[in-house]
Design an enzyme around this catalytic site. Structure first.
Site, PDB file in Angstrom:
ATOM      1  N   ASP A   1      59.085 -10.754   2.755  1.00 44.46           N
ATOM      2  CA  ASP A   1      58.478 -11.295   3.967  1.00 44.46           C
ATOM      3  C   ASP A   1      57.165 -10.592   4.265  1.00 44.46           C
ATOM      4  O   ASP A   1      56.807  -9.625   3.638  1.00 44.46           O
ATOM      5  CB  ASP A   1      59.390 -11.000   5.164  1.00 44.46           C
TER       6      ASP A   1
ATOM      7  N   LYS B   1      56.106 -15.386   6.369  1.00 40.48           N
ATOM      8  CA  LYS B   1      55.765 -16.365   7.394  1.00 40.48           C
ATOM      9  C   LYS B   1      54.800 -15.714   8.372  1.00 40.48           C
ATOM     10  O   LYS B   1      54.996 -14.589   8.795  1.00 40.48           O
ATOM     11  CB  LYS B   1      57.014 -16.793   8.154  1.00 40.48           C
TER      12      LYS B   1
END
Ligand code: SAH
Length: 426
Positions: free
Chosen positions: A215, A237
């Site tokens: 991530d 993200k």
């Protein structure tokens, strides 16, 4: 010794090794040779308990007498001899005869006069990331120094701080190998961002990974230490921008595991705190992929801590609520009103809708002067904290230019920051 020594690893299987001497040093040497598959003949008029036990167990043969000339070549020539008799004269005689017969000789009494030395050895624990690795350390005449380095290497081997990853034969099961064809997935909590706030277990799994699916948040610095043939898939993200969908992430994990790979899904904070780790675990389980979770230090608790804010504090509050502000103000209000009136509210993903959330909390009865802290990029060099109140949160955040990732803390505990200040060490 003028030249450096020449390290070598030997296959002793079935080969004769003579150990002269019956004391504890001889016992250690004999045990090492037996463990390596060597055939040990011990020559000594008496044996210590360990050696006696080995004789009784049938692991070694005992010649119950003093050493005599010819013992190294009769009944068949030895490949190696350890002499540890306690008598320099006997050790010297053994060494002389070994030299004449071209047999390597390790002398316990006099390292400098030896033709071979036993290093201090560290082996990776079975089942650990370094399984199968052997590291030998030679101290250049100082066995304690070698042992100290060996101990440090030993600790490092299984900790994941060394690049011990095994290069696997992927997609098929090699003959004579217990390596399963199906890989596995580990959901590893990476902590809030500092490289050393990941757990020892998480670090070890990372060191053994073939594929790391990562991530934007978490200890990204650890990725730099991975060897270049480790595949790193960044599914990071950023708010309002989802490059890789959750479905696709789930599929990626299963896909790589089915190729036999060891997959680490590295996530910020804790995998099971607003991290969708539960969905990934379910998806793996449903597809027959072995999956495990390694908890992490969640930002919900650790980022306030870094700013000098304990989420509970005797005399202020004994509870805290963690909520996602991403779900909307109603959700936060419900979480807040279900909790004790003095409970600390910790909001994750709370920057974008901060104004809306703060206003809703005031309408729901939290006083407008309740202290609020907005902590951006906790545990990184760019950590910044803005303190305000529920009534002024939106305006102050806008004025300061607060951006995600940030943790929003609402409650009287925020006032402790005035005394404690930042608490994130180096
Ligand atoms: N599983 C994570 C949370 C993921 S949700 C955990 O346990 O920490 C993502 C949110 O976490 C961000 O929007 C932000 O609110 C918070 N966050 C994670 N790391 C952070 C950090 N280092 N500093 C500030 N906020 C952070």
């Amino acid at each position: 010794m003028q030249h450096p020594s020449y390290p070598l690893t030997l296959d002793l299987t079935g080969r004769r090794v003579v150990v002269v001497g019956g004391g504890p040093v001889a016992a250690r040497r004999a045990a090492g040779v037996v463990a390596a598959g060597g055939v040990v003949d011990v020559i000594a008029p008496w044996l210590c308990e360990d050696l006696l036990a080995s004789v009784q167990a049938g692991d070694i043969r005992w010649y119950d007498r003093d050493y005599v000339a010819g013992d190294l070549i009769e009944p068949r020539a030895a490949w190696l001899v350890h002499t540890a008799t306690g008598s320099p004269d006997v050790d010297a005689q053994v060494a002389r005869e070994a030299e004449a017969a071209r047999i390597w000789c390790v002398r316990a009494d006099n390292g400098a006069a030896s033709s071979a030395w036993t290093p201090a050895v560290a082996r990776g624990a079975s089942g650990g990331p370094a399984e199968g690795l052997t590291v030998a350390v030679s101290g250049g005449g100082d066995p304690r120094r070698a042992a100290a380095v060996r101990d440090a290497v030993h600790a490092a081997l299984d900790s994941g701080t060394l690049p011990v990853r095994r290069v696997r034969t992927l997609g098929k099961t090699p003959q004579h190998s217990a390596e399963p064809t199906v890989g596995r997935v580990a959901l590893v909590g990476g902590g809030p961002g500092a490289d050393d706030l990941v757990t020892v277990r998480g670090r070890a799994l990372l060191a053994a990974a073939d594929v790391v699916v990562t991530d934007r948040l978490g200890p990204r610095g650890l990725l730099k230490a991975l060897s270049t043939d480790v595949e790193v898939v960044d599914v990071g993200k950023t708010p309002g921008h989802h490059p890789v969908s959750q479905d696709r992430i789930n599929e990626l994990l299963v896909h790589h595991a089915r190729l036999g790979k060891h997959v680490v899904r590295l996530k910020g904070g804790d995998p099971f705190v607003l991290g969708r780790g539960g969905e990934e675990a379910l998806y793996c389980a449903e597809h027959g992929i072995p999956v495990e979770v390694v908890p992490g230090v969640t930002s919900a608790v650790s980022v306030p801590a870094a700013a000098g804010i304990p989420v509970t504090h005797r005399g202020i509050t004994a509870s805290f609520v963690v909520a996602s502000a991403h779900e909307g103000a109603d959700h936060v209000v419900r979480a807040a009103t279900d909790a004790a009136p003095d409970a600390t509210l910790v909001l994750l993903m709370g920057v974008t809708r901060l104004g809306e959330t703060a206003a809703a909390l005031v309408r729901a009865g939290r006083p407008a002067d309740t202290p609020v802290a907005l902590i951006e990029r906790g545990w990184t060099p760019d950590q910044r904290t803005t303190t305000t109140t529920l009534g002024h949160a939106a305006a102050d955040a806008a004025a300061a230019g607060v951006t995600a990732p940030a943790v929003v803390v609402v409650g009287e505990v925020v006032s402790l920051r005035a005394v404690l200040g930042d608490l994130a060490g180096e």
